[in-house]
Motif scaffolding. Structure first.
Motif, PDB file in Angstrom:
ATOM      1  N   ILE A  63      -2.035 140.969  42.194  1.00 21.79           N
ATOM      2  CA  ILE A  63      -2.263 142.396  42.445  1.00 21.79           C
ATOM      3  C   ILE A  63      -1.717 143.238  41.296  1.00 21.79           C
ATOM      4  O   ILE A  63      -2.378 144.166  40.820  1.00 21.79           O
ATOM      5  N   SER A  64      -0.524 142.918  40.799  1.00 19.97           N
ATOM      6  CA  SER A  64       0.047 143.707  39.704  1.00 19.97           C
ATOM      7  C   SER A  64      -0.785 143.560  38.436  1.00 19.97           C
ATOM      8  O   SER A  64      -0.909 144.509  37.654  1.00 19.97           O
ATOM      9  N   THR A  65      -1.380 142.381  38.221  1.00 23.90           N
ATOM     10  CA  THR A  65      -2.227 142.183  37.038  1.00 23.90           C
ATOM     11  C   THR A  65      -3.445 143.093  37.085  1.00 23.90           C
ATOM     12  O   THR A  65      -3.794 143.745  36.091  1.00 23.90           O
ATOM     13  N   ILE A  66      -4.106 143.155  38.252  1.00 26.21           N
ATOM     14  CA  ILE A  66      -5.273 144.043  38.380  1.00 26.21           C
ATOM     15  C   ILE A  66      -4.848 145.495  38.230  1.00 26.21           C
ATOM     16  O   ILE A  66      -5.542 146.302  37.592  1.00 26.21           O
ATOM     17  N   ALA A  67      -3.690 145.859  38.795  1.00 24.22           N
ATOM     18  CA  ALA A  67      -3.194 147.234  38.673  1.00 24.22           C
ATOM     19  C   ALA A  67      -2.984 147.604  37.205  1.00 24.22           C
ATOM     20  O   ALA A  67      -3.367 148.699  36.755  1.00 24.22           O
ATOM     21  N   LYS A  68      -2.390 146.699  36.439  1.00 29.12           N
ATOM     22  CA  LYS A  68      -2.146 146.973  35.016  1.00 29.12           C
ATOM     23  C   LYS A  68      -3.445 146.998  34.222  1.00 29.12           C
ATOM     24  O   LYS A  68      -3.592 147.776  33.271  1.00 29.12           O
ATOM     25  N   LEU A  69      -4.392 146.143  34.614  1.00 25.45           N
ATOM     26  CA  LEU A  69      -5.692 146.157  33.942  1.00 25.45           C
ATOM     27  C   LEU A  69      -6.413 147.482  34.184  1.00 25.45           C
ATOM     28  O   LEU A  69      -7.004 148.050  33.263  1.00 25.45           O
ATOM     29  N   ARG A  70      -6.363 147.957  35.412  1.00 24.18           N
ATOM     30  CA  ARG A  70      -7.003 149.242  35.714  1.00 24.18           C
ATOM     31  C   ARG A  70      -6.365 150.359  34.885  1.00 24.18           C
ATOM     32  O   ARG A  70      -7.052 151.245  34.373  1.00 24.18           O
ATOM     33  N   GLU A  71      -5.051 150.290  34.742  1.00 18.23           N
ATOM     34  CA  GLU A  71      -4.339 151.279  33.942  1.00 18.23           C
ATOM     35  C   GLU A  71      -4.793 151.209  32.478  1.00 18.23           C
ATOM     36  O   GLU A  71      -5.051 152.228  31.838  1.00 18.23           O
ATOM     37  N   ALA A  72      -4.928 149.976  31.960  1.00 20.12           N
ATOM     38  CA  ALA A  72      -5.378 149.803  30.579  1.00 20.12           C
ATOM     39  C   ALA A  72      -6.806 150.288  30.405  1.00 20.12           C
ATOM     40  O   ALA A  72      -7.153 150.908  29.393  1.00 20.12           O
ATOM     41  N   HIS A  73      -7.648 150.044  31.396  1.00 19.01           N
ATOM     42  CA  HIS A  73      -9.040 150.511  31.323  1.00 19.01           C
ATOM     43  C   HIS A  73      -9.105 152.036  31.295  1.00 19.01           C
ATOM     44  O   HIS A  73      -9.887 152.628  30.546  1.00 19.01           O
ATOM     45  N   GLU A  74      -8.285 152.660  32.142  1.00 18.87           N
ATOM     46  CA  GLU A  74      -8.277 154.127  32.187  1.00 18.87           C
ATOM     47  C   GLU A  74      -7.812 154.710  30.862  1.00 18.87           C
ATOM     48  O   GLU A  74      -8.364 155.689  30.363  1.00 18.87           O
ATOM     49  N   GLU A  75      -6.798 154.071  30.266  1.00 24.41           N
ATOM     50  CA  GLU A  75      -6.318 154.551  28.973  1.00 24.41           C
ATOM     51  C   GLU A  75      -7.390 154.401  27.897  1.00 24.41           C
ATOM     52  O   GLU A  75      -7.530 155.243  27.020  1.00 24.41           O
ATOM     53  N   SER A  76      -8.161 153.322  27.975  1.00 27.09           N
ATOM     54  CA  SER A  76      -9.169 153.082  26.943  1.00 27.09           C
ATOM     55  C   SER A  76     -10.333 154.058  27.040  1.00 27.09           C
ATOM     56  O   SER A  76     -11.095 154.216  26.083  1.00 27.09           O
ATOM     57  N   GLN A  77     -10.471 154.720  28.199  1.00 22.90           N
ATOM     58  CA  GLN A  77     -11.554 155.692  28.358  1.00 22.90           C
ATOM     59  C   GLN A  77     -11.227 157.025  27.676  1.00 22.90           C
ATOM     60  O   GLN A  77     -12.112 157.830  27.417  1.00 22.90           O
ATOM     61  N   THR A  78      -9.963 157.255  27.395  1.00 20.17           N
ATOM     62  CA  THR A  78      -9.589 158.508  26.742  1.00 20.17           C
ATOM     63  C   THR A  78      -9.940 158.433  25.275  1.00 20.17           C
ATOM     64  O   THR A  78     -10.073 157.363  24.691  1.00 20.17           O
ATOM     65  N   MET A  79     -10.063 159.570  24.638  1.00 18.55           N
ATOM     66  CA  MET A  79     -10.420 159.620  23.222  1.00 18.55           C
ATOM     67  C   MET A  79      -9.202 159.793  22.329  1.00 18.55           C
ATOM     68  O   MET A  79      -9.306 160.116  21.157  1.00 18.55           O
ATOM     69  N   LEU A  80      -8.014 159.598  22.889  1.00 19.58           N
ATOM     70  CA  LEU A  80      -6.801 159.741  22.094  1.00 19.58           C
ATOM     71  C   LEU A  80      -6.735 158.645  21.043  1.00 19.58           C
ATOM     72  O   LEU A  80      -6.988 157.480  21.320  1.00 19.58           O
TER      73      LEU A  80
END
Length: 527
Positions: free
Chosen positions: A161-178
């Protein structure tokens, strides 16, 4: 009771162990192993139950089938134990029966129990490998309730569960244009040193030693035409961030520990070097490329090992696609194998991310005329000017060609003693097509040759299930492919439908069945 409720009504393995705590020691150990598998998946199954209404229909149907298989396996475990040990009040009678060393009844009971329960452990292990890829897909679902609950589960005791949670976090960060800053955690400092860097024979990656003596895998990424440095920097950062979260035991990908950036690379250097950690249990072996092993025709490997390789490759592609990553360069040169003690063929890992891209981001529509690379590309993606933008489904074609080579245990590309490409394998009649001026026609004919070779040769070597997987991959984009009845099958918002279908039809499930088929008959493949 409806099928979903039945699937979730699995027995508590903890209660099972308590019930049979006075059983024979050999049986106690096996029961504890069963409990261990249950503890690995209990949180995942509970999470799915609590969020069932948030999951898409196609995903629900798939998980319902998978969970019913789990329930059947667990019920079988209870049935075996009840028949062996009786009800709790009858256990003392059983103990008296088997307490005398050397008694035939004791031997029969113990041997039968161990064989039956060992088989159940194998079934649970295979089930878990089948379940994990569809679990990856939760990292892409955009449901708000899922997002909220995964966000609060980032530090969960359950690694799944923590792995999927961290992956979702990484995916959300990658969607930003920063744009990444020099202090971004994935970029390693200038004091990070590597030594004794050597290219993996017939591979596109390297291996080296860190300052503290650890062996690591080094992937190289250089800028291509029409790609600016800032864009490449963000892409590499996001890829490294996602891959830093992987668990190699079920993703068949190595965790990325960071990226070394070269400010002014020479012609022999790359702009970025991605550093991948080798699991401790595999760190004593020398990495080999799949290509180098396929060329060793005098070396034979058991069917179980080859199918396990195929399952692992399919799992790594599922993980990448669940993360919206298109690899674009799946070849035997980019599959490395690491051996733990006692292993012959070893565990495969997909590397070689030099051409990767995120599915929703730009692509430059550039190709080349290297036949040894085009052999692994779908006909629509071959030549200097490919017909289509490279998408996830093109990766699946590449997987099919690799699986065909693994099934035949033959390299379609031959090399000279100096590790230069020599030409096609003599058993692959494409010499005349390699130099064909009409590249599109040649590509279609080569595809037909590969499909025919799979249909005519693989069944007697690997069985019908494995053959069907390979042919499905090679025909993945054909209009008459029954796996995908309409264009919309490829276009759901989160990529879940195509992911589930890949897992069901041309991925883990089918290959796991092939693996089971081969295991049961111990080398005598039956269809």
């Amino acid at each position: 009771m409806d099928p979903v409720s039945v699937a979730f009504a699995s027995v508590s393995m903890a209660e099972l162990c308590i019930k049979y705590k006075n059983a024979e020691k050999e049986l106690q150990q096996i029961i504890l192993e069963i409990e261990g598998y249950w503890l690995k998946i209990e949180d995942q199954v509970t999470f799915l139950k609590d969020h069932w209404s948030s999951l898409g229909e196609r995903y629900q149907v798939h998980q319902n089938q998978v969970l019913q298989e789990l329930q059947s396996t667990l019920q079988n475990a209870i049935y075996v134990l009840d028949n062996l040990l009786g009800k709790p009040e009858e256990i003392s009678k059983w103990q008296k029966l088997v307490s005398k060393p050397g008694e035939p009844s004791r031997v029969r009971y113990v041997l039968y129990a161990k064989t039956s329960l060992d088989r159940i452990i194998i079934q649970l292990e295979r089930w878990h490998r089948q379940f994990d890829p569809s679990w990856f897909l939760l990292s892409r679902m955009s449901d708000s309730i899922l997002s909220r609950d995964f966000e609060s589960s980032r530090d969960s005791d359950s690694s799944a569960i923590s792995t999927i949670a961290k992956l979702r976090e990484a995916h959300e960060e990658s969607q930003t244009m920063l744009m990444p800053s020099p202090s971004s955690s994935v970029f390693l400092g200038k004091d990070y040193e590597l030594r004794d860097i050597e290219t993996i024979p017939l591979g596109h990656s390297s291996m080296g030693l860190t300052e503290d003596g650890r062996r690591v895998i080094v992937d190289h990424y250089s800028l291509r035409n029409a790609v600016d440095l800032n864009t490449a920097k963000k892409d590499v950062r996001d890829l490294a961030s996602i891959l830093s979260k992987v668990d190699p035991s079920f993703s068949s990908l190595l965790p990325c520990e960071g990226v070394i950036r070269t400010d002014n690379p020479s012609e022999s250097e790359s702009h970025f070097r991605m550093i991948f950690t080798i699991p401790r249990t595999l760190s004593y072996s020398t990495p080999s490329s799949l290509r180098s092993l396929l060329l060793q025709k005098n070396q034979s490997y058991e069917l179980n090992e080859r199918v396990h390789l195929a399952v692992s490759l399919a799992r790594s592609v599922v993980f990448l696609h669940a993360s919206r990553i298109v690899h674009k360069n799946i070849t035997p040169e980019n599959i490395i194998l690491l051996q733990s003690k006692g292993e012959n063929l070893g565990t495969p890992f997909l590397v070689g991310f030099e051409r990767f891209r995120f599915d929703e981001r730009r692509t430059n529509m550039m190709g080349d005329d290297n036949w040894e690379k085009n052999l692994y590309r779908h006909p629509q993606r071959q030549g200097l000017q490919p017909e289509e933008v490279y998408k996830m489904r093109h990766d699946i074609y590449s997987v099919g060609v690799c699986l065909l080579e693994v099934g035949l245990w033959s390299s379609f590309v031959q090399y000279t003693e100096n590790n230069q490409v020599a030409g096609p394998d003599s058993e692959l009649p494409i010499d005349s097509l390699v130099g064909e001026k009409n590249k599109r026609r040649a590509a279609a004919e080569i595809n037909a040759i590969l499909v025919e070779k799979a249909r005519s040769t693989l069944p007697q070597l690997m069985g019908k299930i494995y053959t069907d997987v390979v042919v499905s991959c090679l025909n993945y984009l054909d209009r008459d492919n029954p796996l995908f009845s309409s264009k919309s099958d490829f276009e759901d918002e989160d990529g879940i439908t195509v992911g589930v279908k890949y897992i069901e039809k041309v991925g883990i499930t089918a290959l796991s069945l092939a693996e089971a088929n081969i295991s049961i008959y111990k080398g005598s493949v039956r269809n």
